[in-house]
Design an enzyme around this catalytic site. Sequence first.
Site, mmCIF file in Angstrom:
data_model
loop_
_atom_site.group_PDB
_atom_site.id
_atom_site.type_symbol
_atom_site.label_atom_id
_atom_site.label_comp_id
_atom_site.label_asym_id
_atom_site.label_seq_id
_atom_site.Cartn_x
_atom_site.Cartn_y
_atom_site.Cartn_z
ATOM 1 N N ASP A 216 -36.763 -77.948 -2.403
ATOM 2 C CA ASP A 216 -35.339 -78.188 -2.402
ATOM 3 C C ASP A 216 -34.849 -79.307 -1.653
ATOM 4 O O ASP A 216 -33.630 -80.056 -1.984
ATOM 5 C CB ASP A 216 -34.878 -77.628 -2.119
ATOM 6 C CG ASP A 216 -34.587 -75.289 -2.603
ATOM 7 O OD1 ASP A 216 -35.556 -75.840 -4.243
ATOM 8 O OD2 ASP A 216 -35.360 -74.633 -2.195
ATOM 9 N N LYS B 133 -43.872 -82.317 1.237
ATOM 10 C CA LYS B 133 -44.282 -81.896 2.722
ATOM 11 C C LYS B 133 -43.700 -79.969 2.403
ATOM 12 O O LYS B 133 -42.691 -79.766 1.810
ATOM 13 C CB LYS B 133 -43.613 -82.035 4.091
ATOM 14 C CG LYS B 133 -43.361 -80.854 4.933
ATOM 15 C CD LYS B 133 -42.233 -80.534 5.550
ATOM 16 C CE LYS B 133 -41.904 -79.569 4.488
ATOM 17 N NZ LYS B 133 -40.373 -78.081 5.077
ATOM 18 N N THR B 134 -44.877 -79.833 2.635
ATOM 19 C CA THR B 134 -44.459 -78.254 3.079
ATOM 20 C C THR B 134 -46.624 -77.384 2.631
ATOM 21 O O THR B 134 -47.364 -78.057 1.990
ATOM 22 C CB THR B 134 -44.269 -76.803 1.852
ATOM 23 O OG1 THR B 134 -44.921 -75.890 1.512
ATOM 24 C CG2 THR B 134 -44.450 -77.531 0.362
ATOM 25 N N ASP C 210 -47.374 -74.446 1.606
ATOM 26 C CA ASP C 210 -47.124 -74.073 1.206
ATOM 27 C C ASP C 210 -48.023 -74.726 -0.106
ATOM 28 O O ASP C 210 -48.208 -73.082 -1.616
ATOM 29 C CB ASP C 210 -45.903 -73.301 0.206
ATOM 30 C CG ASP C 210 -44.719 -72.423 1.215
ATOM 31 O OD1 ASP C 210 -45.533 -72.083 2.397
ATOM 32 O OD2 ASP C 210 -43.898 -72.130 1.058
ATOM 33 N N TYR D 280 -63.999 -51.636 9.948
ATOM 34 C CA TYR D 280 -62.920 -52.060 10.208
ATOM 35 C C TYR D 280 -62.314 -52.465 8.658
ATOM 36 O O TYR D 280 -63.010 -53.462 7.707
ATOM 37 C CB TYR D 280 -61.836 -52.489 11.220
ATOM 38 C CG TYR D 280 -61.591 -52.439 12.587
ATOM 39 C CD1 TYR D 280 -61.477 -50.954 12.422
ATOM 40 C CD2 TYR D 280 -62.283 -52.827 13.792
ATOM 41 C CE1 TYR D 280 -60.647 -50.372 13.261
ATOM 42 C CE2 TYR D 280 -62.219 -52.584 14.576
ATOM 43 C CZ TYR D 280 -61.062 -51.097 14.599
ATOM 44 O OH TYR D 280 -61.011 -50.557 15.564
ATOM 45 N N ARG E 238 -33.396 -76.449 8.627
ATOM 46 C CA ARG E 238 -32.635 -75.553 6.735
ATOM 47 C C ARG E 238 -31.350 -75.876 7.024
ATOM 48 O O ARG E 238 -31.641 -75.272 5.637
ATOM 49 C CB ARG E 238 -33.506 -74.821 7.451
ATOM 50 C CG ARG E 238 -34.809 -74.651 7.199
ATOM 51 C CD ARG E 238 -35.255 -72.948 6.363
ATOM 52 N NE ARG E 238 -36.591 -72.957 6.221
ATOM 53 C CZ ARG E 238 -37.847 -73.559 6.267
ATOM 54 N NH1 ARG E 238 -37.396 -73.874 4.694
ATOM 55 N NH2 ARG E 238 -38.811 -72.893 6.575
ATOM 56 N N GLY F 57 -39.678 -75.945 6.644
ATOM 57 C CA GLY F 57 -40.619 -75.593 8.128
ATOM 58 C C GLY F 57 -41.843 -76.955 8.270
ATOM 59 O O GLY F 57 -42.196 -77.201 7.685
HETATM 60 P P1 FBP Z 1 -41.020 -74.744 3.953
HETATM 61 O O1 FBP Z 1 -41.085 -75.057 2.531
HETATM 62 O O2 FBP Z 1 -40.115 -75.689 4.129
HETATM 63 O O3 FBP Z 1 -42.381 -75.838 3.955
HETATM 64 O O4 FBP Z 1 -41.922 -73.854 4.619
HETATM 65 C C1 FBP Z 1 -43.019 -72.933 4.510
HETATM 66 C C2 FBP Z 1 -43.076 -71.602 5.029
HETATM 67 O O5 FBP Z 1 -44.006 -71.768 6.020
HETATM 68 C C3 FBP Z 1 -43.379 -70.801 4.653
HETATM 69 O O6 FBP Z 1 -44.426 -70.259 4.058
HETATM 70 C C4 FBP Z 1 -42.229 -69.549 5.075
HETATM 71 O O7 FBP Z 1 -42.058 -68.049 3.932
HETATM 72 C C5 FBP Z 1 -41.156 -70.069 5.678
HETATM 73 O O8 FBP Z 1 -41.654 -71.456 6.028
HETATM 74 C C6 FBP Z 1 -41.064 -69.525 7.004
HETATM 75 O O9 FBP Z 1 -39.788 -70.152 7.576
HETATM 76 P P2 FBP Z 1 -39.134 -69.827 8.984
HETATM 77 O O10 FBP Z 1 -39.463 -71.020 9.570
HETATM 78 O O11 FBP Z 1 -37.548 -70.475 8.435
HETATM 79 O O12 FBP Z 1 -39.633 -68.794 9.468
#
Ligand code: FBP
Length: 548
Positions: free
Chosen positions: A173, A199-200, A202, A240, A142, A78
């Site tokens: 991964d 990188k991520t 998350d 809301y 991916r 991602g």
């Molecule tokens: P990575 O772990 O590859 O960095 O991706 C994180 C992420 O943004 C998650 O938060 C999310 O669930 C996922 O990618 C969404 O993936 P896609 O871009 O394949 O829809």
Amino acid sequence: MTKSALQIARAAYQPKVSAALHGAVKAVEGATTQSVADQEEIKRLFPNTYGMPIITFESNEEKVSSPAINVGVILSGGQAPGGHNVISGLFDGIKAINPDSRLYGFLMGPGGLVDHKYKELTADIIDEYRNTGGFDMIGSGRTKLEETAQYDKGLEILKQLNISALVIIGGDDSNTNACVLAEYYKANNTGIQVIGCPKTIDGDLKNEQIETSFGFDTACKVYSEVIGNIERDCNSARKYWHFIKLMGRSASHIALECALQTQPNVCIISEEVEAKKQSLDDIVNYIAGVVAKRAENGNNFGTVLIPEGLIEFIPAMKSLISELNDFLAHHEEEFKQVDRSEQRAYIISKLSKENADLYASLPEGVARQLSLDRDPHGNVQVSLIETEKLLAEMVGNRLAEWKKEGKYNGKFASLVHFFGYEGRCAAPSNYDADYCYSLGYTASCLIAAGKTGYMSSVRNTTAPADQWIAGGIPVTMMMNMEKRHGEMKPVIQKALVKLDGAPFKKFAANRENWAVNTEYVYPGPIQYFGPTEVCDQTTRTLALEQAK
Ligand code: FBP
């Protein structure tokens, strides 16, 4: 191409780097290392890359002349803000080693290496992308590098382009696979080094040595800006309840960080749900309880943050999904014959009592997503489940029950949001711009030092950048054995939210106050130019984790 005023101004930004990276560097080796667990097994699987020392780069008086090198780079998974700066740092680093060095980008992720799709990244291309968000310079993908046939295909093109080092920018991964590739290329004496970069958005690739994964800082700041705006809207209109789902496939770091930045009324942390073995019902009761309490004070509004991965952390939902996956895999044809209007009742009649009851309690839309929307392997696509809608609807139903019982007398109107893609390609914050550039530059130093199987590391990042410590961490050091698709595999341990960690403790100590009172904080948009306390703050998570 038309550029915004910010893009133009930002192109001139010079990322700050560790003092050691300003001139020539020398690699200082620490003691040998061990994997975090399963040492014997990891050692057996990585005989050539196990036990290597941690590397730290220090300034070197004299500049040693080095031959030109050709390097390949891959963006994996991602998007995360700062990827282009990793590549710019790497480019500048290899040019500093020798101006004739060349950089090749493999296109659309690891698949580009296997399919021999690449482009040379020259100075004019790099300059177009400095300090920009996105991964569009070379694209990402991916595809998983897991098979020796892929490694061999990759080797062909690396040899053809005379590339002696490959940098893989990815999550846990991808870095695990980078390490397997490093081991394979070393075992086969190919002369190709492999270096990883963390990188991520998350934030779940971190440990004692890797302080944070890049992109987490910017993405959380973007989400927090918008959450703050929603909080202010909700505090203005006072009518809301906003249910906001935030990305983070597994870990809840993003939700927790945004909660620390914006102080919402509710934030659910998946890791806590799992630890306390909470059911969906428990979560619904908790949120409805907060709604009812606020209603007593005349506050029929609020904000709820929900991590994307929640469903899989609820033990009862996990069991339901697993039974559904099994059942539908074996009765797919039979299920297809059932009339659409009968499908829900059909599934209820086939599941075990406990799972049937839970399935029956789910709103129609979610039940349908669970039984119909499946990935190519036949599994439920958990990330597609609209947890924010599920919870908003179930909380509404619970409040209606309580109203009948005379336990609640407020008004409840909900709105739902999902923030994910909005933050992944934002222009990197100063922190990410600096951190990423340093990670890329450090990767070039690891290459020059002849290292392989290392992850580029930049530490002490809560201090001013000139005090950052650049170096390399052997990837095997972060590994343990885990069951993946029924098989034990060496993998980098995923970092989940620690319930005894400072960020969660800070949240837990404040959440009751935030729930009942309106204590919203409005962080506003990321600032790129201005006072350092506005522009250079790290995430709360990092500041709390690193507070010694
Ligand atoms: P990575 O772990 O590859 O960095 O991706 C994180 C992420 O943004 C998650 O938060 C999310 O669930 C996922 O990618 C969404 O993936 P896609 O871009 O394949 O829809």
